[in-house]
Design a protein around this motif. Structure first.
Motif, PDB file in Angstrom:
ATOM      1  N   GLY A   1       0.771  -1.238   0.000  1.00  0.00           N
ATOM      2  CA  GLY A   1       0.000   0.000   0.000  1.00  0.00           C
ATOM      3  C   GLY A   1       0.802   1.288   0.000  1.00  0.00           C
ATOM      4  O   GLY A   1       0.662   2.117  -0.911  1.00  0.00           O
ATOM      5  N   PRO A   2       1.664   1.514   0.979  1.00  0.00           N
ATOM      6  CA  PRO A   2       2.353   2.807   1.060  1.00  0.00           C
ATOM      7  C   PRO A   2       3.226   3.111  -0.157  1.00  0.00           C
ATOM      8  O   PRO A   2       3.439   4.281  -0.481  1.00  0.00           O
ATOM      9  N   ALA A   3       3.729   2.077  -0.830  1.00  0.00           N
ATOM     10  CA  ALA A   3       4.628   2.300  -1.961  1.00  0.00           C
ATOM     11  C   ALA A   3       3.902   2.326  -3.296  1.00  0.00           C
ATOM     12  O   ALA A   3       4.463   2.787  -4.298  1.00  0.00           O
ATOM     13  N   ASP A   4       2.641   1.840  -3.330  1.00  0.00           N
ATOM     14  CA  ASP A   4       1.932   1.718  -4.607  1.00  0.00           C
ATOM     15  C   ASP A   4       0.445   1.896  -4.324  1.00  0.00           C
ATOM     16  O   ASP A   4      -0.280   0.934  -4.080  1.00  0.00           O
TER      17      ASP A   4
ATOM     18  N   GLU B   1      -7.037   6.884  -6.550  1.00  0.00           N
ATOM     19  CA  GLU B   1      -7.030   5.428  -6.679  1.00  0.00           C
ATOM     20  C   GLU B   1      -7.409   4.710  -5.391  1.00  0.00           C
ATOM     21  O   GLU B   1      -8.112   3.698  -5.426  1.00  0.00           O
ATOM     22  N   PHE B   2      -6.952   5.205  -4.274  1.00  0.00           N
ATOM     23  CA  PHE B   2      -7.112   4.465  -3.016  1.00  0.00           C
ATOM     24  C   PHE B   2      -8.224   5.019  -2.126  1.00  0.00           C
ATOM     25  O   PHE B   2      -9.082   4.266  -1.652  1.00  0.00           O
TER      26      PHE B   2
ATOM     27  N   GLN C   1      -6.625  -1.190  -5.980  1.00  0.00           N
ATOM     28  CA  GLN C   1      -7.168  -2.384  -6.637  1.00  0.00           C
ATOM     29  C   GLN C   1      -7.468  -3.480  -5.629  1.00  0.00           C
ATOM     30  O   GLN C   1      -8.475  -4.205  -5.751  1.00  0.00           O
ATOM     31  N   ALA C   2      -6.619  -3.634  -4.626  1.00  0.00           N
ATOM     32  CA  ALA C   2      -6.875  -4.625  -3.568  1.00  0.00           C
ATOM     33  C   ALA C   2      -8.138  -4.265  -2.799  1.00  0.00           C
ATOM     34  O   ALA C   2      -8.951  -5.148  -2.461  1.00  0.00           O
ATOM     35  N   CYS C   3      -8.329  -2.965  -2.519  1.00  0.00           N
ATOM     36  CA  CYS C   3      -9.548  -2.537  -1.815  1.00  0.00           C
ATOM     37  C   CYS C   3     -10.788  -2.794  -2.664  1.00  0.00           C
ATOM     38  O   CYS C   3     -11.850  -3.164  -2.144  1.00  0.00           O
TER      39      CYS C   3
END
Length: 826
Positions: A740-743, A807-808, A749-751
């Protein structure tokens, strides 16, 4: 909750915003359409140094110039007069008879008999006889030994000092004229050169005149008023020539070094006196002395001789033999050190720069051949670049493109050597800007058009393009060359059987289409583009299958040649499929290729016929091409019509041991799984189990693609339980925590995959511990200060902020909300 495809898909469509945000940039870097890269075709090391290699289509025909020959002093012309290249026709001259009307003296107009004393004439005849019979080198030059003292009883001049040699009597205008004439200029038959004057006698109107120690007897200058050149000759040049003869006659140790030193001193003396080029009246005598030294067969000495002869602007047969001499020395790699020390590279380039192809074509052939060998040495290659070799080569390329048809064969032989030299130069990083600034790339395209039938030339230029097109500035220069795409397509069609040429041209086109949108469209719009490429695909696909069968049937001993042939065929297909994958990125090209039945059938056929184990690069590129084509969801798309077959074929790649193959297959499933029948097939064939295990990968790209497939599979409620039982939810949480923190795009997308799993009333699929852990991670990552502190580079903070915000954060906030509601109800 209804989930739209563009949200759930791992590869959402492009945005139409004119100005891309940071999130758009990273999204496009991750989207389904991907530029393919591949290794440059392997270039085997050249074998023994010779004009034409073993793979040359010129073969061993007796008509091609030889690489081996012998040279001796007798091969050189003593007078070194330039060859005009044409035979002179007789002059339309009628003799003029004396006018009989002259009544006073009817014999007045007839030539008079010589008035010299009989003894003087005898001395002249004796001097001429001695010159013709003597075998001494310097006896052909004016010296005390060949002077008839009775005719010219003058005192011997004293040797001048360096100060006297720099006598101001040599006017500035005279020196300027000499320096201006030093430059080598093409010799044409329209200019007749004066006869050399160092042969002892020269023709005059009344017969011959005697040459003495101090000049010519009929000169208006008295013997004690010698011109400056005669002073330098008698006091500097002649002693050096006599010393050369004396040392050459000996056999002491260090003889070659001594002769080389004398040649250098002679060269320096001639340069100081402005007597290089064709300015020295006694030039032929110098050349005779040098030519006799060739018989010592010393590479070191012969290079010094060649350097001095080139400085004296030899022409015709002598220029040819000097170039052959240099070529002969350069054939041995052990002699490269001599070329580094002798400083002969500059004079060789001058030959290329100033000699006329029609007059000195064979000399140019051997001169460029020598440079081809030498350019394989990295130290000499740097010297060539420093001496402006690329600009000289560009000018010669232009001259070779306009030769007459009768000289095409010779010009073609020269071009084989020249393009091989440029091929070596293209390896050096410093050469690339020079190829662009001196317009060498457009010049090479002109050569290809003129010599399109010559496979050797085309192959060499394809090697140059394959090297240079890997770099942006050179790739742009080639793309801007008019009609370069149609030219390459024509060559592919004309020489489709020559694999080493085809593979490099395809690699070049792949590099061009990897850089920007415009080349993709320009290539596609060329006449017969797709028919040409697909014919090549079909031809090499059949050849590939045949080679594979041969490898399987033959005994172990001959497997290597057949396997090598199959590998080369594979390489052609790799470059071709990569080109198709790059072309279809263009929005006007992609839909057309996606509906091309032949194209899709060939790609599917490759997946059926080949395996990852034997053709990994090929299979990966085919999967990448299908992935790019599957992006276009057209109604008449052949990908859509064959999506179930393609999905089954992708299973071969998923189950392989190649991580690259698994990654590309997962990306294809990410696009195809937008369709319900593909999702059902994936669940039936247990593909979902394999995709879940990919979440354990340490490669962020692999996890990102797996998250995309799971996002789509979780659209169907029956699939959610199966995915959870396989541990998908827990692995998605781990993936979010680790990457998460790096990408932030991967985190988003995982969420999204988690939302599709638990956001539809299926939140109880998560255990209480998993919910608490997920809520904690999402809460920390949703804090702006915490999220952006992971970025150390201040210049990248805006970029990461945009990705985090778009994105997140939106999907993370939805998950937090639903997790809080579950806790409240619990």
């Amino acid at each position: 909750m209804e989930t739209k495809h563009e949200v759930c898909s791992a590869f959402p469509p492009r945005r139409n915003s004119l100005r891309k945000s940071c999130a758009d940039i990273i999204r496009e870097a991750r989207q389904s359409l991907r530029v393919r890269s591949t290794q440059r075709p392997f270039t085997p090391r050249d074998g023994p140094r010779r004009l034409f290699g073993a793979n040359s289509v010129r073969g061993d025909h007796g008509s091609r110039p030889p690489s081996a020959f012998s040279l001796h002093a007798q091969n050189f012309d003593a007078d070194s007069r330039p060859g005009s290249g044409t035979r002179l026709s007789p002059l339309n001259h009628k003799p003029k008879f004396p006018d009989s009307s002259n009544a006073e003296d009817p014999l007045k107009d007839f030539p008079k008999s010589p008035t010299e004393p009989v003894e003087a004439r005898k001395g002249l005849a004796w001097s001429r006889t001695r010159l013709l019979k003597s075998t001494s080198l310097t006896s052909l030059l004016p010296s005390e030994a060949c002077t008839d003292e009775k005719l010219n009883p003058v005192p011997k001049p004293k040797r001048l000092s360096a100060e006297q040699l720099c006598n101001p009597d040599l006017s500035t205008d005279h020196r300027g004229q000499l320096k201006a004439s030093q430059r080598r200029t093409p010799i044409t038959s329209s200019k007749t050169e004066k006869p050399d004057v160092d042969s002892g006698v020269r023709p005059t109107e009344s017969g011959t005149e005697q040459k003495t120690e101090h000049g010519y007897e009929n000169s208006s200058t008295r013997p004690d008023e010698e011109d400056p050149e005669s002073l330098v000759w008698n006091n500097v040049i002649l002693p050096l020539l006599q010393e050369l003869e004396r040392v050459a006659a000996g056999s002491s140790e260090g003889l070659v070094d001594r002769l080389c030193d004398l040649c250098d001193r002679l060269h320096g003396a001639l340069a100081d006196a402005d007597m290089l080029g064709r300015r020295c009246k006694k030039r032929s005598g110098i050349l005779r002395t040098l030519f006799h030294l060739v018989d010592r067969e010393s590479a070191q000495l012969n290079l010094h001789i060649a350097k001095l002869c080139l400085a004296l602007c030899v022409s015709g047969n002598n220029l040819l033999n000097i170039c052959k001499l240099v070529f002969q020395i350069s054939r041995s790699e052990s002699n490269d050190i001599l070329f580094e020390k002798t400083s002969i590279v500059g004079p060789l380039l001058s030959v290329l720069n100033y000699e006329d192809v029609d007059v000195s074509g064979e000399a140019l052939l051997y001169c460029v051949g020598a440079l081809k060998f030498l350019s394989g040495n990295i130290k000499i290659l740097r010297i060539l670049l420093a001496k402006n070799c690329i600009e000289v080569a560009q000018k010669l390329l232009q001259k070779l493109c306009i030769v007459s048809d009768c000289n095409m064969t010779l010009a073609g032989n020269i071009l084989v050597q020249l393009t091989a030299t440029l091929r070596n130069l293209a390896d050096h990083p410093d050469s690339r800007t020079l190829f662009v600034s001196f317009y060498v790339i457009p010049a090479l395209c002109l050569v290809l058009r003129r010599y399109c039938e010559d496979k050797d030339i085309c192959t060499n230029i394809s090697r140059i393009f394959s090297k240079l097109s890997s770099y942006s500035e050179c790739c742009l220069a080639l793309a801007r060359t008019p009609n370069c795409y149609s030219l390459i397509l024509d060559l592919l069609s004309k020489h489709h059987q020559k694999q080493d040429l085809v593979v490099r041209l395809l690699f070049t086109l792949g590099n061009l289409t990897a850089k920007s949108e415009e080349p993709r469209q320009q290539l596609f719009q060329c006449n017969d583009c797709m028919p040409t490429l697909l014919r090549l695909y079909d031809s090499y696909q059949r050849r590939n299958v045949s080679s594979s069968k041969v490898v399987q049937k033959e005994a172990p001993s001959p497997r290597e040649p057949a396997a090598a042939a199959a590998a080369l065929t594979d390489d052609v297909l790799v470059k071709l499929v990569r080109l198709l994958a790059n072309m279809c990125i263009h929005p006007a090209v992609g839909p057309s290729l996606a509906t091309n039945t032949t194209c899709i059938q060939l790609l599917m056929e490759t997946l059926e016929l080949r395996s990852v184990e034997e053709s990994e690069d090929l299979m990966v590129n085919v999967a990448a091409a299908i992935n790019n084509l599957s992006f276009y969801q057209e109604e008449n798309s052949e990908i859509t019509h064959n999506q179930l077959t393609i999905a089954k074929l992708m299973s071969k790649l998923l189950l392989s041991s190649s991580m690259d193959a698994m990654l590309e297959a997962t990306r294809v499933y990410g696009n195809l799984s937008l369709h319900k029948d593909v999702r059902d097939l994936a669940m039936q064939n247990k593909v979902h189990k394999f995709v879940v295990t990919l979440l354990d990968s340490k490669r962020s790209e692999m996890c990102f693609s797996a998250c995309g497939v799971l996002t789509n599979l979780a659209l169907d409620p029956p699939n959610r339980v199966c995915l959870t039982l396989e541990g998908a939810s827990a692995k998605l949480v781990d993936c979010l925590r680790d990457f998460g923190p790096a990408d932030w795009q991967l985190a988003g997308q995982a969420c999204q995959a988690l939302w599709n799993l638990i956001g539809h009333g299926s939140d109880m699929l998560l255990h209480a511990e998993e919910r608490e852990r997920l809520l904690e991670i999402l809460t920390v990552y949703s804090d702006e200060m915490e999220a952006l502190k992971w970025t150390q580079n201040e210049d990248e903070q805006d970029f990461y902020r945009a990705c985090w915000e778009s994105e997140f954060l939106p999907v993370a906030q939805k998950l937090i909300k639903i997790l809080h509601s579950v806790e409240m109800t619990a």
